[in-house]
Design a protein around this motif. Sequence first.
Motif, PDB file in Angstrom:
ATOM      1  N   TRP A  23      97.706  39.157 -20.900  1.00  0.00           N
ATOM      2  CA  TRP A  23      98.824  39.118 -19.817  1.00  0.00           C
ATOM      3  C   TRP A  23      99.060  39.288 -18.724  1.00  0.00           C
ATOM      4  O   TRP A  23      99.614  38.917 -17.468  1.00  0.00           O
ATOM      5  CB  TRP A  23      99.454  39.848 -20.939  1.00  0.00           C
ATOM      6  N   GLU A  24      97.809  39.636 -18.026  1.00  0.00           N
ATOM      7  CA  GLU A  24      97.778  40.050 -16.581  1.00  0.00           C
ATOM      8  C   GLU A  24      97.459  39.006 -15.556  1.00  0.00           C
ATOM      9  O   GLU A  24      97.107  38.542 -14.922  1.00  0.00           O
ATOM     10  CB  GLU A  24      96.245  40.093 -16.260  1.00  0.00           C
ATOM     11  N   TYR A  25      97.331  36.714 -15.975  1.00  0.00           N
ATOM     12  CA  TYR A  25      97.481  36.055 -15.284  1.00  0.00           C
ATOM     13  C   TYR A  25      99.283  35.920 -15.330  1.00  0.00           C
ATOM     14  O   TYR A  25      99.505  36.152 -15.585  1.00  0.00           O
ATOM     15  CB  TYR A  25      97.279  34.966 -15.861  1.00  0.00           C
ATOM     16  N   ARG A  26      98.560  35.718 -13.340  1.00  0.00           N
ATOM     17  CA  ARG A  26     100.099  35.194 -12.477  1.00  0.00           C
ATOM     18  C   ARG A  26      99.802  34.101 -12.473  1.00  0.00           C
ATOM     19  O   ARG A  26      98.908  33.580 -11.462  1.00  0.00           O
ATOM     20  CB  ARG A  26     100.068  36.602 -12.153  1.00  0.00           C
ATOM     21  N   VAL A  27     101.071  33.655 -11.463  1.00  0.00           N
ATOM     22  CA  VAL A  27     101.144  32.701 -10.275  1.00  0.00           C
ATOM     23  C   VAL A  27     100.912  33.596  -9.822  1.00  0.00           C
ATOM     24  O   VAL A  27     101.764  33.762  -9.265  1.00  0.00           O
ATOM     25  CB  VAL A  27     102.256  31.260 -11.140  1.00  0.00           C
ATOM     26  N   LEU A  28     100.173  32.617  -8.111  1.00  0.00           N
ATOM     27  CA  LEU A  28     100.036  33.568  -6.739  1.00  0.00           C
ATOM     28  C   LEU A  28      99.357  32.709  -5.982  1.00  0.00           C
ATOM     29  O   LEU A  28      99.366  32.092  -6.009  1.00  0.00           O
ATOM     30  CB  LEU A  28      99.090  34.958  -6.672  1.00  0.00           C
ATOM     31  N   CYS A  29     100.026  33.047  -4.726  1.00  0.00           N
ATOM     32  CA  CYS A  29      99.640  32.215  -3.526  1.00  0.00           C
ATOM     33  C   CYS A  29      98.180  33.031  -3.182  1.00  0.00           C
ATOM     34  O   CYS A  29      97.826  33.582  -3.688  1.00  0.00           O
ATOM     35  CB  CYS A  29     100.437  32.125  -2.630  1.00  0.00           C
ATOM     36  N   ASP A  30      98.096  32.477  -1.979  1.00  0.00           N
ATOM     37  CA  ASP A  30      96.236  32.442  -2.097  1.00  0.00           C
ATOM     38  C   ASP A  30      96.122  33.910  -1.335  1.00  0.00           C
ATOM     39  O   ASP A  30      95.530  34.446  -1.266  1.00  0.00           O
ATOM     40  CB  ASP A  30      95.728  31.816  -0.761  1.00  0.00           C
ATOM     41  N   GLU A  85      95.116  39.752  -1.608  1.00  0.00           N
ATOM     42  CA  GLU A  85      95.829  41.322  -2.441  1.00  0.00           C
ATOM     43  C   GLU A  85      95.773  41.723  -2.678  1.00  0.00           C
ATOM     44  O   GLU A  85      95.855  42.689  -2.567  1.00  0.00           O
ATOM     45  CB  GLU A  85      97.353  41.244  -1.225  1.00  0.00           C
ATOM     46  N   LEU A  86      95.966  41.210  -4.501  1.00  0.00           N
ATOM     47  CA  LEU A  86      96.022  42.216  -5.632  1.00  0.00           C
ATOM     48  C   LEU A  86      94.363  41.798  -6.394  1.00  0.00           C
ATOM     49  O   LEU A  86      94.677  42.412  -7.345  1.00  0.00           O
ATOM     50  CB  LEU A  86      97.017  41.507  -6.179  1.00  0.00           C
ATOM     51  N   GLY A  87      94.097  41.407  -5.847  1.00  0.00           N
ATOM     52  CA  GLY A  87      92.503  41.016  -6.580  1.00  0.00           C
ATOM     53  C   GLY A  87      92.336  40.299  -7.359  1.00  0.00           C
ATOM     54  O   GLY A  87      91.710  40.662  -8.431  1.00  0.00           O
ATOM     55  N   TYR A  88      92.583  39.322  -7.602  1.00  0.00           N
ATOM     56  CA  TYR A  88      93.105  38.179  -8.018  1.00  0.00           C
ATOM     57  C   TYR A  88      92.591  36.775  -7.771  1.00  0.00           C
ATOM     58  O   TYR A  88      91.959  36.628  -6.723  1.00  0.00           O
ATOM     59  CB  TYR A  88      94.483  37.732  -8.925  1.00  0.00           C
ATOM     60  N   ARG A  89      91.729  35.588  -8.695  1.00  0.00           N
ATOM     61  CA  ARG A  89      91.545  35.308  -8.188  1.00  0.00           C
ATOM     62  C   ARG A  89      91.946  33.646  -9.009  1.00  0.00           C
ATOM     63  O   ARG A  89      92.585  33.380 -10.353  1.00  0.00           O
ATOM     64  CB  ARG A  89      90.097  35.058  -8.017  1.00  0.00           C
ATOM     65  N   ARG A  90      92.208  32.785  -8.492  1.00  0.00           N
ATOM     66  CA  ARG A  90      92.450  30.920  -9.595  1.00  0.00           C
ATOM     67  C   ARG A  90      91.399  30.846 -10.666  1.00  0.00           C
ATOM     68  O   ARG A  90      90.874  31.185 -10.293  1.00  0.00           O
ATOM     69  CB  ARG A  90      92.035  29.761  -8.119  1.00  0.00           C
ATOM     70  N   VAL A  91      91.961  30.647 -11.494  1.00  0.00           N
ATOM     71  CA  VAL A  91      91.735  29.867 -12.884  1.00  0.00           C
ATOM     72  C   VAL A  91      91.803  28.749 -12.864  1.00  0.00           C
ATOM     73  O   VAL A  91      92.942  28.113 -12.845  1.00  0.00           O
ATOM     74  CB  VAL A  91      91.685  31.122 -14.272  1.00  0.00           C
ATOM     75  N   THR A  92      90.895  28.018 -13.931  1.00  0.00           N
ATOM     76  CA  THR A  92      90.892  26.652 -13.847  1.00  0.00           C
ATOM     77  C   THR A  92      91.717  26.245 -15.102  1.00  0.00           C
ATOM     78  O   THR A  92      92.427  25.622 -15.761  1.00  0.00           O
ATOM     79  CB  THR A  92      89.727  25.540 -13.513  1.00  0.00           C
ATOM     80  N   GLN A  93      91.215  27.460 -16.511  1.00  0.00           N
ATOM     81  CA  GLN A  93      91.481  27.263 -17.718  1.00  0.00           C
ATOM     82  C   GLN A  93      92.029  28.648 -18.280  1.00  0.00           C
ATOM     83  O   GLN A  93      90.772  29.165 -17.798  1.00  0.00           O
ATOM     84  CB  GLN A  93      90.619  26.737 -18.456  1.00  0.00           C
ATOM     85  N   VAL A  94      92.892  29.262 -19.208  1.00  0.00           N
ATOM     86  CA  VAL A  94      93.089  30.040 -19.870  1.00  0.00           C
ATOM     87  C   VAL A  94      92.816  29.367 -21.718  1.00  0.00           C
ATOM     88  O   VAL A  94      93.819  28.712 -21.902  1.00  0.00           O
ATOM     89  CB  VAL A  94      94.538  30.075 -19.884  1.00  0.00           C
ATOM     90  N   SER A  95      92.147  30.583 -21.521  1.00  0.00           N
ATOM     91  CA  SER A  95      92.020  29.895 -23.375  1.00  0.00           C
ATOM     92  C   SER A  95      92.979  30.746 -24.039  1.00  0.00           C
ATOM     93  O   SER A  95      93.191  29.585 -25.300  1.00  0.00           O
ATOM     94  CB  SER A  95      90.597  30.457 -23.839  1.00  0.00           C
ATOM     95  N   ALA A  96      92.974  31.642 -24.387  1.00  0.00           N
ATOM     96  CA  ALA A  96      94.405  32.308 -25.209  1.00  0.00           C
ATOM     97  C   ALA A  96      96.529  31.835 -24.628  1.00  0.00           C
ATOM     98  O   ALA A  96      97.114  32.893 -23.874  1.00  0.00           O
ATOM     99  CB  ALA A  96      94.326  33.596 -25.492  1.00  0.00           C
ATOM    100  N   ARG A  97      96.578  30.416 -24.201  1.00  0.00           N
ATOM    101  CA  ARG A  97      97.612  30.236 -24.282  1.00  0.00           C
ATOM    102  C   ARG A  97      98.604  30.435 -24.254  1.00  0.00           C
ATOM    103  O   ARG A  97      99.419  29.454 -25.272  1.00  0.00           O
ATOM    104  CB  ARG A  97      97.723  29.735 -22.528  1.00  0.00           C
TER     105      ARG A  97
END
Length: 116
Positions: free
Chosen positions: A92-99, A104-116
């Motif tokens: 539930w912590e996945y988000r759509v964010l600009c770089d 700033e929030l400590g996130y990184r791009r992901v290519t695949q989410v297993s439990a979507r």
Amino acid sequence: MRWGIQCGDGWFALLRELSMQLTAYAGAHAGFRLEAIEVKSKVGDLRFELAFGTEWTKACIAAACDHARGTCELTGKPGALCGPARSPHHGWEYRVLCDEKAQELGYRRVTQVSAR
């Protein structure tokens, strides 16, 4: 809607456009009851549900959801699906964010989410 709109301001413009399309549709179709029951971000996806829908309203919502997948939830800038850089984390912590916001929030791009 019991909980209101549960997503960031970055999606305001696309939600406004979608709402205007749905309102125009309702005005042109007597007896169509326009009632949004859910508008939120969940696992990086826009969830927009109507109490009653048609094929046309579903297509409009699907187009808005597709657009949201490339739009930062916070700024409205181009974005991508991101997850927290720390591990472990919850789906539930996945988000759509600009770089900028991702960094700033400590996130990184992901290519695949297993439990979507």
